[in-house]
Design a protein around this motif. Structure first.
Motif, PDB file in Angstrom:
ATOM      1  N   THR A 173       0.827  -1.219   0.000  1.00  0.00           N
ATOM      2  CA  THR A 173       0.000   0.000   0.000  1.00  0.00           C
ATOM      3  C   THR A 173       0.860   1.267   0.000  1.00  0.00           C
ATOM      4  O   THR A 173       2.016   1.247   0.419  1.00  0.00           O
ATOM      5  N   TRP A 175       1.579   5.674   0.516  1.00  0.00           N
ATOM      6  CA  TRP A 175       1.634   6.623   1.621  1.00  0.00           C
ATOM      7  C   TRP A 175       0.616   7.741   1.472  1.00  0.00           C
ATOM      8  O   TRP A 175       0.450   8.534   2.381  1.00  0.00           O
ATOM      9  N   ASN A 176      -0.048   7.862   0.326  1.00  0.00           N
ATOM     10  CA  ASN A 176      -0.955   9.022   0.171  1.00  0.00           C
ATOM     11  C   ASN A 176      -2.303   8.807   0.865  1.00  0.00           C
ATOM     12  O   ASN A 176      -2.918   9.753   1.336  1.00  0.00           O
ATOM     13  N   LYS A 199       1.908  -4.896   3.645  1.00  0.00           N
ATOM     14  CA  LYS A 199       3.186  -4.185   3.691  1.00  0.00           C
ATOM     15  C   LYS A 199       2.893  -2.725   3.368  1.00  0.00           C
ATOM     16  O   LYS A 199       2.724  -2.348   2.201  1.00  0.00           O
ATOM     17  N   ALA A 201       3.563   1.486   3.154  1.00  0.00           N
ATOM     18  CA  ALA A 201       4.709   2.302   2.736  1.00  0.00           C
ATOM     19  C   ALA A 201       5.557   2.620   3.962  1.00  0.00           C
ATOM     20  O   ALA A 201       5.014   2.896   5.040  1.00  0.00           O
ATOM     21  N   PRO A 202       6.871   2.603   3.831  1.00  0.00           N
ATOM     22  CA  PRO A 202       7.740   2.878   4.990  1.00  0.00           C
ATOM     23  C   PRO A 202       7.530   4.279   5.562  1.00  0.00           C
ATOM     24  O   PRO A 202       7.826   4.520   6.731  1.00  0.00           O
ATOM     25  N   PRO A 232      11.022  -2.381   1.218  1.00  0.00           N
ATOM     26  CA  PRO A 232       9.991  -2.880   0.291  1.00  0.00           C
ATOM     27  C   PRO A 232      10.450  -4.068  -0.554  1.00  0.00           C
ATOM     28  O   PRO A 232       9.687  -5.017  -0.762  1.00  0.00           O
ATOM     29  N   SER A 236       8.856  -7.733  -0.182  1.00  0.00           N
ATOM     30  CA  SER A 236       7.963  -8.167  -1.272  1.00  0.00           C
ATOM     31  C   SER A 236       8.454  -9.455  -1.933  1.00  0.00           C
ATOM     32  O   SER A 236       7.657 -10.201  -2.480  1.00  0.00           O
ATOM     33  N   PHE A 250      -1.837  -4.098  -5.216  1.00  0.00           N
ATOM     34  CA  PHE A 250      -0.840  -3.028  -5.046  1.00  0.00           C
ATOM     35  C   PHE A 250      -1.434  -1.697  -5.446  1.00  0.00           C
ATOM     36  O   PHE A 250      -2.152  -1.605  -6.450  1.00  0.00           O
ATOM     37  N   SER A 253       3.122   3.454  -7.784  1.00  0.00           N
ATOM     38  CA  SER A 253       3.572   3.938  -9.098  1.00  0.00           C
ATOM     39  C   SER A 253       3.473   2.845 -10.156  1.00  0.00           C
ATOM     40  O   SER A 253       3.565   1.650  -9.849  1.00  0.00           O
ATOM     41  N   LEU A 275      -2.548   2.003 -10.232  1.00  0.00           N
ATOM     42  CA  LEU A 275      -1.267   2.672 -10.493  1.00  0.00           C
ATOM     43  C   LEU A 275      -1.461   4.164 -10.745  1.00  0.00           C
ATOM     44  O   LEU A 275      -2.448   4.745 -10.313  1.00  0.00           O
ATOM     45  N   LYS A 352       6.922  12.834   0.576  1.00  0.00           N
ATOM     46  CA  LYS A 352       8.301  12.465   0.235  1.00  0.00           C
ATOM     47  C   LYS A 352       8.959  13.646  -0.477  1.00  0.00           C
ATOM     48  O   LYS A 352       8.330  14.283  -1.341  1.00  0.00           O
ATOM     49  N   GLU A 405       2.767  12.207 -14.474  1.00  0.00           N
ATOM     50  CA  GLU A 405       1.958  12.545 -13.304  1.00  0.00           C
ATOM     51  C   GLU A 405       2.724  13.524 -12.408  1.00  0.00           C
ATOM     52  O   GLU A 405       3.922  13.366 -12.202  1.00  0.00           O
TER      53      GLU A 405
HETATM   54  P1  NAD Z   1       6.024   3.588  -4.990  1.00  0.00           P
HETATM   55  O1  NAD Z   1       5.303   2.886  -6.060  1.00  0.00           O
HETATM   56  O2  NAD Z   1       7.517   3.450  -4.930  1.00  0.00           O
HETATM   57  O3  NAD Z   1       5.460   3.154  -3.534  1.00  0.00           O
HETATM   58  C1  NAD Z   1       4.223   2.540  -3.297  1.00  0.00           C
HETATM   59  C2  NAD Z   1       4.408   1.287  -2.455  1.00  0.00           C
HETATM   60  O4  NAD Z   1       5.270   0.375  -3.141  1.00  0.00           O
HETATM   61  C3  NAD Z   1       5.062   1.515  -1.103  1.00  0.00           C
HETATM   62  O5  NAD Z   1       4.526   0.598  -0.168  1.00  0.00           O
HETATM   63  C4  NAD Z   1       6.516   1.153  -1.362  1.00  0.00           C
HETATM   64  O6  NAD Z   1       7.202   0.789  -0.182  1.00  0.00           O
HETATM   65  C5  NAD Z   1       6.346  -0.022  -2.298  1.00  0.00           C
HETATM   66  N1  NAD Z   1       7.508  -0.314  -3.131  1.00  0.00           N
HETATM   67  C6  NAD Z   1       8.395   0.563  -3.670  1.00  0.00           C
HETATM   68  N2  NAD Z   1       9.302  -0.084  -4.406  1.00  0.00           N
HETATM   69  C7  NAD Z   1       8.993  -1.402  -4.331  1.00  0.00           C
HETATM   70  C8  NAD Z   1       9.565  -2.580  -4.874  1.00  0.00           C
HETATM   71  N3  NAD Z   1      10.636  -2.536  -5.675  1.00  0.00           N
HETATM   72  N4  NAD Z   1       8.994  -3.768  -4.591  1.00  0.00           N
HETATM   73  C9  NAD Z   1       7.901  -3.822  -3.802  1.00  0.00           C
HETATM   74  N5  NAD Z   1       7.319  -2.742  -3.252  1.00  0.00           N
HETATM   75  C10 NAD Z   1       7.855  -1.546  -3.520  1.00  0.00           C
HETATM   76  O7  NAD Z   1       5.669   5.092  -5.093  1.00  0.00           O
HETATM   77  P2  NAD Z   1       6.590   6.313  -4.628  1.00  0.00           P
HETATM   78  O8  NAD Z   1       7.983   6.250  -5.172  1.00  0.00           O
HETATM   79  O9  NAD Z   1       6.491   6.415  -3.168  1.00  0.00           O
HETATM   80  O10 NAD Z   1       5.855   7.517  -5.353  1.00  0.00           O
HETATM   81  C11 NAD Z   1       6.270   7.806  -6.702  1.00  0.00           C
HETATM   82  C12 NAD Z   1       5.106   8.126  -7.556  1.00  0.00           C
HETATM   83  O11 NAD Z   1       4.197   7.018  -7.599  1.00  0.00           O
HETATM   84  C13 NAD Z   1       4.251   9.276  -7.084  1.00  0.00           C
HETATM   85  O12 NAD Z   1       4.802  10.504  -7.378  1.00  0.00           O
HETATM   86  C14 NAD Z   1       2.969   8.986  -7.820  1.00  0.00           C
HETATM   87  O13 NAD Z   1       3.077   9.416  -9.139  1.00  0.00           O
HETATM   88  C15 NAD Z   1       2.878   7.474  -7.773  1.00  0.00           C
HETATM   89  N6  NAD Z   1       2.022   6.996  -6.650  1.00  0.00           N
HETATM   90  C16 NAD Z   1       0.742   6.707  -6.949  1.00  0.00           C
HETATM   91  C17 NAD Z   1      -0.108   6.314  -5.936  1.00  0.00           C
HETATM   92  C18 NAD Z   1      -1.534   6.010  -6.228  1.00  0.00           C
HETATM   93  O14 NAD Z   1      -2.405   6.304  -5.410  1.00  0.00           O
HETATM   94  N7  NAD Z   1      -1.828   5.383  -7.353  1.00  0.00           N
HETATM   95  C19 NAD Z   1       0.338   6.216  -4.622  1.00  0.00           C
HETATM   96  C20 NAD Z   1       1.676   6.494  -4.347  1.00  0.00           C
HETATM   97  C21 NAD Z   1       2.508   6.894  -5.385  1.00  0.00           C
END
Ligand code: NAD
Length: 504
Positions: A173, A175-176, A199, A201-202, A232, A236, A250, A253, A275, A352, A405
């Motif tokens: 999940t 962080w937003n 799991k 977000a940290p 993560p 994962s 999930f 991003s 996503l 972040k 985005e």
């Molecule tokens: P992210 O995708 O990295 O993080 C989301 C979740 O994925 C967190 O729990 C994170 O710990 C986990 N994660 C990250 N890398 C991983 C990996 N390699 N394997 C497994 N889990 C992993 O998103 P971010 O870097 O925190 O944010 C970047 C961009 O993602 C944002 O600017 C936005 O565009 C997008 N985003 C979208 C949403 C949404 O609601 N759809 C939510 C958060 C971020």
């Protein structure tokens, strides 16, 4: 120069989050232990949680590793049969109790959420109610997970389709929405009869761990709802590799979504992905301008812009373009930036710093290519995670902000001429989550809602989400749906049964 860096040690808000956290009646909400197999694990290794407004450390949490995750998967698998075999109404009762406990603790959960995520407290309170709503919704959906009887194509036979829980589910999940994205997944999975390993977000583990405390109090059996915080990738890997994990959900991003989809292929899991978005917000010149501005403000600045539904491209028809920019600018100037715990705040910090940097990069790119900053000058500087709400006009399709985005409080306005032109430009994206159309013409609204390539479309409204709707995107915005009667199916398998030889 629009943005200036602040000196973090001169910030007036340092200490505010700690003061609020110290006042929490429920001290166990900040104990920072992981919940594995009904036990709270403190862990030798700890990670810190920071207030994104100030950078101040506000809590520590246990850092779990792959071995802990394996224990959690085993515990989930052990709990599966007992949870699956409960009557749906009993599972529903537990989910409803959990939702009631969330609502009873709304203030404390909201403070926790704001302290680690940064959003204004009023939005955090809203999220707790929104999140509890998914538990209530799925409590009832679990009771209605009907199968089918198919008119038979074979003489002397009865054909049935049953819906059965898939098995252990994993939820990764973001962080937003640190609360609602957990309950939207866990509510569906648990109502279906599946145990869930979460799991979070940290950046936002405290909300997830508080939910776990309340789940335990609500009577969720050990192993059925577990929360592990940590690296993560390390956490994962076991989730992806273990064949006992049958479903993965999930939100985050598109980049990480792709990696998880590839990883889940090895064990052919059911995968649902929510996503990135890049929502077009289309305004025709027949609209009531005030309503369009109000909608645009809501669609752009909720969650300080960190929302996958956020309006990323505001296409405004030429006849009202200047007037719209003027009124939107006036509304943006009224937004107050500050710590989420201050009652006057509309826009909090980015959770972040990478998100704030992305906003700045998009603004710089747009300015270099000829866009105009209509509003967005900072007269008060807070810190590196803050982005002043900004309005860019005269944005063109070649600018970064038109293609990627933003996820922050930067509004990009682009003029357009005809319906045909704007439809083509709106659809020219690999993202397909949400789109908005403002028009007074019913025929045009029907045409556009039919032809626009997005999973969710708001016509003359910026507010359409909630438990009853199928939340999800087309194209690279995701797979599957969350919420609604469709959401529970992500955690269920269909079983076709043919009873033959019924005629003596
Ligand atoms: P992210 O995708 O990295 O993080 C989301 C979740 O994925 C967190 O729990 C994170 O710990 C986990 N994660 C990250 N890398 C991983 C990996 N390699 N394997 C497994 N889990 C992993 O998103 P971010 O870097 O925190 O944010 C970047 C961009 O993602 C944002 O600017 C936005 O565009 C997008 N985003 C979208 C949403 C949404 O609601 N759809 C939510 C958060 C971020």
């Amino acid at each position: 120069m629009v943005f200036q860096a602040a000196r973090p040690n001169s910030l007036p808000q340092v200490g505010l989050a700690k003061v609020h956290l110290e006042k929490l009646r429920r001290r166990d909400f900040v104990a920072g232990s992981a919940l594995i197999d009904g036990r709270w694990i403190g862990g030798d290794q700890r990670d810190v949680v920071v207030d994104p407004a100030t950078g101040e450390v506000i809590a520590e949490v246990a850092r779990c590793g792959a071995a802990d995750m394996n224990l959690a998967i085993e515990a989930a698998q052990r709990s599966f049969a007992q949870w699956r075999d409960l009557l749906p109404e009993r599972r529903g009762a537990i989910l409803r109790t959990w939702a009631s406990l969330m609502l009873a603790h709304v203030e404390e959960l909201a403070v926790l959420l704001t302290c680690e995520q940064g959003k204004p407290l009023a939005e955090a309170r809203y999220e707790i109610g929104y999140g509890a709503g998914f538990l209530q919704w799925f409590a009832a959906e679990g009771e209605r997970a009907y199968g089918e009887t198919i008119p038979s194509h074979k003489p002397g036979s009865v054909l049935q389709v049953r819906m059965q829980p898939a098995g252990v589910a994993a939820a990764i999940t973001p962080w937003n929405f640190p609360v609602a994205m957990i309950t939207r997944k866990a509510g569906a999975a648990m109502a279906a009869g599946c145990p869930v390993v979460v799991k979070p977000a940290p950046e936002t583990p405290l909300s997830a761990l508080a939910l776990a405390r309340l789940a335990e109090e609500a009577g969720v059996p050990p192993g059925v709802f577990q929360v592990l915080v940590g690296n993560p990738i390390e956490l994962s890997k076991p989730l992806l590799r273990d064949a006992r994990v049958r479903a993965l959900s999930f939100t985050g991003s598109t980049e990480v979504g792709r990696l998880l989809l590839q990883g889940a292929a090895e064990t052919v899991k059911k995968v649902s992905l929510e996503l990135g978005g890049h929502a077009p917000f289309i305004i025709f010149d027949d609209v009531d301008l005030d309503k369009a501005v109000k909608g645009a403000m809501a669609a752009k600045f909720a969650t300080s812009g960190q929302d996958c539904l956020a309006a990323n491209r505001m296409y405004v028809q030429r006849g009202i373009y200047s007037a719209f920019v003027e009124r939107l600018s006036a509304a943006i100037t009224r937004l107050r930036v500050g710590h989420g715990l201050e009652a006057t705040t509309d826009i909090g910090p980015m959770t972040k710093s990478s998100v704030a940097e992305k906003c700045r990069a998009q603004i710089a790119d747009a300015m270099a290519k000829g866009a105009r900053v209509v509003s967005g000058k900072q007269d008060r500087v807070f810190g590196q995670n803050f982005v002043c709400p900004t309005l860019l006009s005269d944005v063109t399709d070649d600018m970064l902000i038109s293609g990627e985005e933003t996820f922050g409080p930067v509004a990009a306005v682009l003029p357009f001429g005809s319906e045909e032109e704007v439809l083509a430009r709106a659809n020219c994206s690999e993202m397909g989550l949400a789109a908005y159309v403002y028009t007074d013409s019913l025929r045009r609204a029907l045409r556009l809602s039919e032809n626009i390539e997005y999973g969710m479309v708001g016509i003359n409204t910026a507010s359409f989400t909630g438990p009853p709707i199928p939340f999800g995107g087309w194209k690279q915005s995701g797979l599957g749906r969350e919420g609604s009667r469709h959401g529970i199916q992500e955690y269920m398998e269909l079983k076709y049964v043919c009873f033959g030889d019924l005629v003596d």
